[in-house]
Design a protein around this motif. Sequence first.
Motif, PDB file in Angstrom:
ATOM      1  N   TYR A 201       3.417   4.421   3.142  1.00 25.72           N
ATOM      2  CA  TYR A 201       3.516   2.983   4.066  1.00 25.72           C
ATOM      3  C   TYR A 201       3.463   3.403   5.230  1.00 25.72           C
ATOM      4  O   TYR A 201       2.653   2.882   6.176  1.00 25.72           O
ATOM      5  N   LEU A 202       4.244   4.356   5.840  1.00 22.47           N
ATOM      6  CA  LEU A 202       4.320   4.627   7.336  1.00 22.47           C
ATOM      7  C   LEU A 202       3.091   5.462   7.591  1.00 22.47           C
ATOM      8  O   LEU A 202       2.444   5.379   8.997  1.00 22.47           O
ATOM      9  N   ALA A 203       2.818   6.458   6.659  1.00 15.57           N
ATOM     10  CA  ALA A 203       1.462   7.055   7.184  1.00 15.57           C
ATOM     11  C   ALA A 203       0.028   6.304   7.108  1.00 15.57           C
ATOM     12  O   ALA A 203      -0.486   6.598   8.086  1.00 15.57           O
ATOM     13  N   ILE A 294       5.850  -3.737  -3.130  1.00 16.00           N
ATOM     14  CA  ILE A 294       5.731  -4.416  -1.741  1.00 16.00           C
ATOM     15  C   ILE A 294       5.070  -3.222  -1.154  1.00 16.00           C
ATOM     16  O   ILE A 294       4.141  -3.616  -0.108  1.00 16.00           O
ATOM     17  N   SER A 295       5.275  -2.125  -0.979  1.00 16.89           N
ATOM     18  CA  SER A 295       4.817  -1.091  -0.039  1.00 16.89           C
ATOM     19  C   SER A 295       3.416  -0.836  -0.469  1.00 16.89           C
ATOM     20  O   SER A 295       2.448  -0.927   0.629  1.00 16.89           O
ATOM     21  N   TYR A 296       2.801  -0.978  -1.620  1.00 13.92           N
ATOM     22  CA  TYR A 296       1.290  -0.974  -2.026  1.00 13.92           C
ATOM     23  C   TYR A 296       0.782  -2.138  -1.566  1.00 13.92           C
ATOM     24  O   TYR A 296      -0.429  -2.172  -1.492  1.00 13.92           O
ATOM     25  N   ILE A 299      -0.086  -1.299   1.856  1.00 15.25           N
ATOM     26  CA  ILE A 299      -1.193  -0.214   1.753  1.00 15.25           C
ATOM     27  C   ILE A 299      -2.532  -0.840   1.733  1.00 15.25           C
ATOM     28  O   ILE A 299      -3.509  -0.330   2.103  1.00 15.25           O
ATOM     29  N   LEU A 300      -2.574  -1.490   0.339  1.00 19.89           N
ATOM     30  CA  LEU A 300      -3.899  -1.886   0.087  1.00 19.89           C
ATOM     31  C   LEU A 300      -4.471  -2.827   1.363  1.00 19.89           C
ATOM     32  O   LEU A 300      -5.714  -2.899   1.330  1.00 19.89           O
ATOM     33  N   THR A 318      -4.846   9.556  -0.254  1.00 16.48           N
ATOM     34  CA  THR A 318      -3.633  10.164   0.238  1.00 16.48           C
ATOM     35  C   THR A 318      -2.435   9.622  -0.684  1.00 16.48           C
ATOM     36  O   THR A 318      -1.433  10.292  -0.690  1.00 16.48           O
ATOM     37  N   CYS A 319      -3.007   8.357  -1.487  1.00 22.33           N
ATOM     38  CA  CYS A 319      -1.592   7.965  -1.956  1.00 22.33           C
ATOM     39  C   CYS A 319      -2.271   7.642  -3.562  1.00 22.33           C
ATOM     40  O   CYS A 319      -1.356   7.122  -4.458  1.00 22.33           O
TER      41      CYS A 319
END
Length: 395
Positions: A201-203, A294-296, A299-300, A318-319
């Motif tokens: 998420y940070l990246a 929630i992170s994804y 990200i999406l 990367t994920c």
Amino acid sequence: MAASPTHQEAEAAKSSCKYATAGISYLDENGSESQSKKRKGTTGLDAGSIAEPSVDIEGSCAEEKVLEKKPQLGWLLSLSYENHTVVIEFVLLGFGSLYGLQIPLFSLCLLAYVLCLLGNLMIIVLVSSSHLLDSPMYFFLCHLSLCDMLLTTDIVPSLLHIILKNGRTMSFPDCITQFQLFGASTGTECLLLTVMSYDRYLAICQPLSYVTIMGKRLRHHLVIGSWGLSFTITSIIAVMISRLNFCSENIIDHFFCDFVPILQLSCSDTRLLQTIDLILTAPVTLLPFMAIFISYVFILAVIIRIPTVTGRKKAFSTCSSHLIVVSIFYVSLIAIYLVPASGHSVIALKILSLMYTVITPFLNPLIYSLPNQEIKSTFSKIVLLKCKKAEKLGL
């Protein structure tokens, strides 16, 4: 009132029944464990511990007939004395009669275990020895590999023995230890997968501040917290399980000591323990799953807004490996622990358990290393370096 049987009647009853008391442990008045002893009209207790009892001839014979029917696999390992039951071993049934599939299943599990150890050990060595892999993601991946090795080593050697022997006995302390290591490694894996999703998420969502936020200090704190929290919670539950009373039933229809099968054998009221287990395990199972989800979502959302197709593919690559591992791992856990027991058969439960205890740790190194160019290039450089050194030494 009926008269008590005479001494001769007791002897006759004794001679007509075979006492299969070898290997049973009893508690004397002081609560210490003593070996079974044969004695007229008694079942192995010291003469001074109780008064000479009356012998129920029919009851004795009926009891001994039941004992003779038990297989000599350590099934008769408990005795009720003064309303207390002592269980010193559990019997793990495993997969039961495999009807010709015994050797193929044993070979498959052994191969998966060996490849799991080699693959995860390779990742640990590569990440530890290469500066090219000195990033937070590979640091977390290294600990995930260590966690997978602990999980499979805790389960698979016992599983191989069960497959060959169609079951095995396991002492009560060994069963509790296996459960503790299994719970700790599973909880740690849940938390590490969550930490890795936060790293992704940070990246992707905050690339400019990624290096600043995900420094070495935060990495170590996240890893230490994951291991420490899981082992602490599982240790508390294991201690509470060890204090339960267990009845004469000591047969676990599974291939390892899991929480629910152990509780099903207990005579104690386990409702409080189940409530405490739900409260304590939520931070290492349900909350991490929600955090990953929630992170994804974020990200999406960011990947979709990338204007070019090449940029979207690069960001998603990367994920993608992490997302595949999370999906396999959590689908198995949800199917086992959240779907009601009536929703699947016993054999389906065992197959799903086999998925996340053997198959998933075996697949993790493949999923993370095969599509990863950095790991493949690092591996190639190390192999070439070793080959050059061997040539210089004339080997």
